[in-house]
Write an enzyme that holds these catalytic residues in place. Structure first.
Site, PDB file in Angstrom:
ATOM      1  N   GLU A 115      31.839 -33.045 -38.723  1.00 51.85           N
ATOM      2  CA  GLU A 115      31.359 -32.782 -38.244  1.00 51.85           C
ATOM      3  C   GLU A 115      29.809 -33.252 -37.744  1.00 51.85           C
ATOM      4  O   GLU A 115      28.741 -33.780 -37.848  1.00 51.85           O
ATOM      5  CB  GLU A 115      30.391 -31.416 -38.357  1.00 51.85           C
ATOM      6  CG  GLU A 115      30.664 -31.185 -40.300  1.00 51.85           C
ATOM      7  CD  GLU A 115      30.371 -30.113 -40.747  1.00 51.85           C
ATOM      8  OE1 GLU A 115      30.032 -28.996 -40.103  1.00 51.85           O
ATOM      9  OE2 GLU A 115      30.812 -29.872 -42.020  1.00 51.85           O
ATOM     10  N   THR A 133      33.858 -29.493 -34.341  1.00 51.11           N
ATOM     11  CA  THR A 133      33.379 -29.610 -33.599  1.00 51.11           C
ATOM     12  C   THR A 133      32.307 -29.225 -32.911  1.00 51.11           C
ATOM     13  O   THR A 133      30.973 -29.422 -31.901  1.00 51.11           O
ATOM     14  CB  THR A 133      33.974 -29.837 -31.881  1.00 51.11           C
ATOM     15  OG1 THR A 133      34.926 -28.595 -32.053  1.00 51.11           O
ATOM     16  CG2 THR A 133      35.309 -31.110 -32.230  1.00 51.11           C
ATOM     17  N   LYS A 191      46.065 -25.709   2.671  1.00 47.31           N
ATOM     18  CA  LYS A 191      46.500 -25.327   4.116  1.00 47.31           C
ATOM     19  C   LYS A 191      47.056 -25.899   4.683  1.00 47.31           C
ATOM     20  O   LYS A 191      48.005 -25.397   6.083  1.00 47.31           O
ATOM     21  CB  LYS A 191      45.087 -24.805   4.393  1.00 47.31           C
ATOM     22  CG  LYS A 191      46.095 -23.270   5.886  1.00 47.31           C
ATOM     23  CD  LYS A 191      44.303 -22.830   6.463  1.00 47.31           C
ATOM     24  CE  LYS A 191      43.906 -21.471   5.360  1.00 47.31           C
ATOM     25  NZ  LYS A 191      42.550 -21.069   5.334  1.00 47.31           N
ATOM     26  N   SER A 232      38.872 -32.130 -41.067  1.00 48.70           N
ATOM     27  CA  SER A 232      39.678 -30.728 -40.240  1.00 48.70           C
ATOM     28  C   SER A 232      38.137 -31.069 -39.224  1.00 48.70           C
ATOM     29  O   SER A 232      37.165 -31.114 -39.857  1.00 48.70           O
ATOM     30  CB  SER A 232      39.474 -29.269 -39.756  1.00 48.70           C
ATOM     31  OG  SER A 232      39.171 -28.380 -39.816  1.00 48.70           O
TER      32      SER A 232
END
Length: 889
Positions: free
Chosen positions: A755, A777, A26, A774
């Site tokens: 992993e 996660t 603002k 690959s």
């Protein structure tokens, strides 16, 4: 000496639009508007750094602030020719919050500050309007007492309603100067009774108390909730803007309003907004009075537009609209006041908009030459694309109309009626779909609005709190449904002689403003037009490919529809739970020897082969990564006497022996137990069956289509190079057998999921026998943190709220810890094989922040759920472009 205060307006502008971090949105934009010649009342901004210091110093202001505020206040006095606290002709100011990002309604505002029992008479004399003066004073008492002193705002409404009842009037505008004086006097008495102290009369004391209250509101519960929902860090703080008052409540030639330079719901290039004659800004956004449209074209019968009521001010506002869009090259949300036919600008900011509007505005502005195609790609929030992927009402579905309001936020939702935010949150937590029904919403309702599937209000307009917040959240909203009566006590809503009780179902159509009885069927959305255009632009700049996690034909078809470029994770275990298969799976697990397992696996082979045929056929030559069996065997074990007896009968064994076998296979910590490649090594016949199904399916589809199929076979949970070496050899042996028996050739690759931390740390060794990595996660996060994803929900929300973790690491990748392991694995894997293909297939593959990390470490693709594919495509493009906006105004 640190500069804590920056002035704007009256030819003295110390801020700029690019100083939002310091001045808040603002304050920065007020200075920018003033610097380009727009009519901005003079004022000053106290920086966000003061807010930070305020909380560090036990809510005390930093040294030097008082002197800088006094100097800035003197500039305002000089510019407007009035003195702060002058009993004859007082300067009045507004005190408003202003964070670096818009948080509508979350923090506090005080208007008309500087009025007291003496200055109100001076305002009446200088303005020649006693009614205006007393109206302004009662507004100030109410705002200040609510915001600063903590008096419940309902107490003030009770007093006004009593006075209106005594005078026999319905509207606030019908009250006289004497009426407002009575209201103000009763306010003062009530406040003293509530607080035990007289209302503060010193304007200086009022100012500092209001400044402290605005800083204090940064940490109020509704602001904390909003920041958590929108990922806004608490340490950003808010600025405070002090500005000379201009008045929209001085008479019929005065007004206040909120407008958008384009339609925030549809994105259409039409001026859009609302105003109220003889009112102040809070009247519009609070939804207390129903406002009128800006343009004659949008006015309904009985409405008087601003274009008709205040034609000169409307023409000036139209010129400002064009100026601001050219200057900011984005759709603007504007607040303005008209005082005696003169237009004043009180705020501009990039307007909040629906996803559909965001797409249209970005594409239109690029087409108009205001911005580049790449900037258009950056303009759309990837997460918000989810709003386009939800159902709308089936046009052919039967429906029973109940009422109608304003189409405040598009989309459709059905749910049980609830009348409070707390009820909405409580019932939603139990898995219920609810519609929050309120006469009007307030910032305190934000948690219930987030929990609800949709929001219905009977007051307020298209720029009311309910409308703005619902659009930002992607919730359908029908606002201002004045024909519906809500009775909180009886917990009912009524319209046209019909009553709906709390807990009964209703349906909202936020696109039309309609409300229906019961549940109305929906249809899935289609992607075309602006969405397709933006996706084409995104795909041009995107480096990473986007695949989908899919194992059923429906998943695969959905992924293709949303633009997936392959399957990055086919979880074969999901295929085993079908009723016609689970029995054979359990027979295989419970078998006492290899022969028994092979008999069961022979039953599964045709099912698996057909699964892969369908996937290869749908993906039509695109890469398909198939993960061999991963989960612990306990997930497939029979439960209960009936299921154990069924398996025992199928195996020709007695129930007790089955119980013993189940006990032998039980594990204390199965997620870290006998699963993944460990199963393939202990029971090589499992992976052999799956590999055979894959190769036979690939050959079948290649022969059927005449196009090559290149399957990618992924071995899960590898932590040691030798594990992958052994399981890869099993796969290659099956491949040789299938190809020799058919006299054909087939290309395929074998890789692994990274992993486990050990796999990441020894990625250079594992890469010697892998064609691709690959990153899984989900498990990598579990094993790095030592967390169970299934149990962490009991405390992770507290960790996030307390600032121990910035976000849930299962939602957005922990780049500091888990990300460090990914980076190590990438570097070491590519040291061994420079062209090693790298991807990610955990849930993080659909999270924009995680995708940006994947881009930074050089992954080749991300894989996510089918409905997140558009999100990932756009996020990958934005990651490739970087974070710096590219505006071409």
């Amino acid at each position: 000496m640190t500069q804590w205060v920056y002035s704007f307006g009256a030819g003295h502008n110390e801020g700029r639009a690019d100083m939002k971090n310091l001045l808040g949105g603002k304050g920065a934009n007020l200075a920018e508007m003033a610097s380009i010649g727009l009519p901005v009342p003079p004022g000053f901004t106290i920086t966000t750094e003061v807010c930070t210091a305020f909380y560090k110093n036990n809510r005390a202001h930093p040294a030097g602030l008082n002197a800088q505020v006094q100097a800035a206040l003197a500039r305002i006095e000089s510019a407007v020719g009035r003195k702060f606290g002058d009993p004859n002709d007082p300067l009045l100011v507004s005190v408003r919050s202003g964070a670096r990002v818009s948080m509508p309604g979350m923090m506090d505002t005080v208007l008309n500050l500087g009025l007291n029992s003496e200055t109100v008479a001076g305002l009446a004399n200088s303005s020649g309007d006693a009614r205006f003066a007393w109206d302004s004073f009662r507004r100030f008492i109410q705002m200040f007492s609510s915001v600063v002193l903590g008096v419940d705002h309902h107490r003030f409404e009770e007093i006004i309603e009593t006075v209106k009842l005594d005078q026999g009037v319905n509207e606030d505008t019908a009250l006289t100067a004497e009426d407002w004086q009575r209201v103000a006097d009763e306010y003062l008495a009530m406040v003293e009774q509530e607080t035990g102290k007289p209302f503060p009369q010193s304007p200086a004391d009022q100012l500092w108390a209001a400044i402290g209250a605005v800083f204090g509101s940064w940490m109020n519960p509704r602001a904390n909730t909003y920041r958590r929902l929108h990922d806004i860090p608490a340490d950003w703080g808010t600025a405070v803007n002090v500005q000379a008052m201009v008045f929209g409540n001085m008479g019929e030639d005065c007004a206040t309003g909120v407008c958008f330079t384009r339609d925030p719901s549809t994105g259409e290039n039409l001026f859009y907004g609302e105003f109220l004659v003889n009112a102040q800004g809070e009247d519009v956004v609070a939804g207390i009075r129903t406002p009128q449209p800006l343009s004659r074209a949008r006015a309904k019968p009985g409405e008087v537009s601003m274009e008709e009521a205040l034609p000169e001010a409307y023409a000036a506002l139209c010129r400002v609209r064009e100026t601001l869009e050219r200057h900011y090259a984005d759709m603007q949300d504007i607040e303005f006041t008209v005082q005696q036919n003169k237009l004043y600008m009180l705020q501009t900011r990039n307007g909040k908009r629906t996803t559909a509007a965001s797409l249209r505005i970005a594409v239109d502005m690029a087409t108009e030459g205001l911005i580049s195609e790449q900037e258009a790609v950056k303009r759309v929030n990837p997460q918000a694309l989810d709003q386009l992927l939800h159902p709308t009402l089936d046009p052919n579905a039967p429906r029973t109309p109940f009422g109608r309001g304003l189409p405040a936020s598009p989309g459709a939702a059905s749910g049980a009626v609830v009348f409070s935010a707390d009820d909405a949150e409580m019932r939603a937590a139990k898995g219920e779909s609810v519609i929050l029904v309120r006469i009007e919403t307030s910032p305190e309702d934000i948690h219930g609005m987030h929990a609800a599937r949709g929001i219905l209000t009977t007051r307020g307009g298209m720029t009311s709190h309910a409308a703005v917040v619902a659009r930002g959240m992607g919730r359908p909203c029908v606002a201002g449904a004045g024909g519906i009566q809500v009775d909180y006590g009886a917990r009912t809503l009524s319209a046209g002689g019909r009553t709906i009780r709390g807990g009964e179902m209703i349906t909202l159509d936020g696109g039309t403003g309609e409300v229906f009885v019961g549940t109305v069927a929906t249809v899935e959305p289609s992607m075309s037009g602006d969405f397709a255009t933006l996706m084409v632009w995104a795909d041009r700049v995107r480096r990473m490919r986007v695949r989908a996690n899919a194992e059923t034909p429906l998943d695969a078809e959905t992924a293709r529809k949303f633009g997936a470029e392959g399957i990055g994770l086919c979880r074969t275990e999901h295929m085993f739970f079908a009723p016609e298969r689970i029995g054979a799976v359990r027979q295989m697990i419970m078998a006492q020897d290899e022969r028994g397992r092979r008999i069961a696996l022979e039953k599964l082979l045709p099912f698996q082969r057909q699964d892969f045929v369908e996937l290869f056929r749908i993906m039509a030559g695109m890469p398909v990564t198939i993960r061999l069996l991963d989960p612990p065997l306990h997930e497939f074990l029979p439960h209960g006497d009936a299921e154990i007896a069924e398996v025992a009968e199928a195996l020709g064994q007695d129930v007790e022996s089955m119980r013993r076998r189940a006990a032998e296979l039980a594990e204390a910590n199965p997620m870290l137990g006998h699963r993944g490649c460990r199963l393939g090594i202990s029971y090589p016949e499992i992976y052999e069956m799956q590999a055979r199904a894959i190769f036979e399916a690939a050959l079948h589809v290649a022969q059927e289509t005449g196009e090559p199929v290149v399957p990618e076979i992924m071995i899960p949970l590898v932590s040691i190079r030798r594990e992958l070496e052994i399981t890869r050899a099993q796969v290659e042996r099956v491949a040789r057998e299938v190809l020799q028996s058919t006299g054909t050739t087939l290309e395929y690759t074998v890789g692994t999921m990274i992993e486990l931390p050990r796999a990441a740390l020894t990625a250079d060794r594992i890469a010697e026998v892998a064609d691709f990595f690959s990153f899984g996660t989900n498990d990598l996060t579990q094993t790095t943190f030592g967390l169970s994803r299934d149990d962490a929900g009991k405390f992770l929300p507290h960790y996030v709220e307390a600032g121990i973790l910035p976000k849930d690491p299962f939602v957005s990748l922990d780049t500091e810890g888990v990300g460090a392991l990914v980076r190590i694995a990438v570097e070491r894997g590519r040291q061994t094989k420079p062209h090693l293909k790298l991807g990610i297939c955990g849930e993080h593959g659909g999270d924009p922040a995680s995708i940006a990390f994947c881009e930074s470490v050089g992954l080749d693709y991300v894989s996510c759920s089918p409905y997140r594919v558009p999100v990932a495509r756009l996020a990958a493009a934005q990651a490739a472009l970087g974070a710096t906006p590219d505006r071409t105004a």
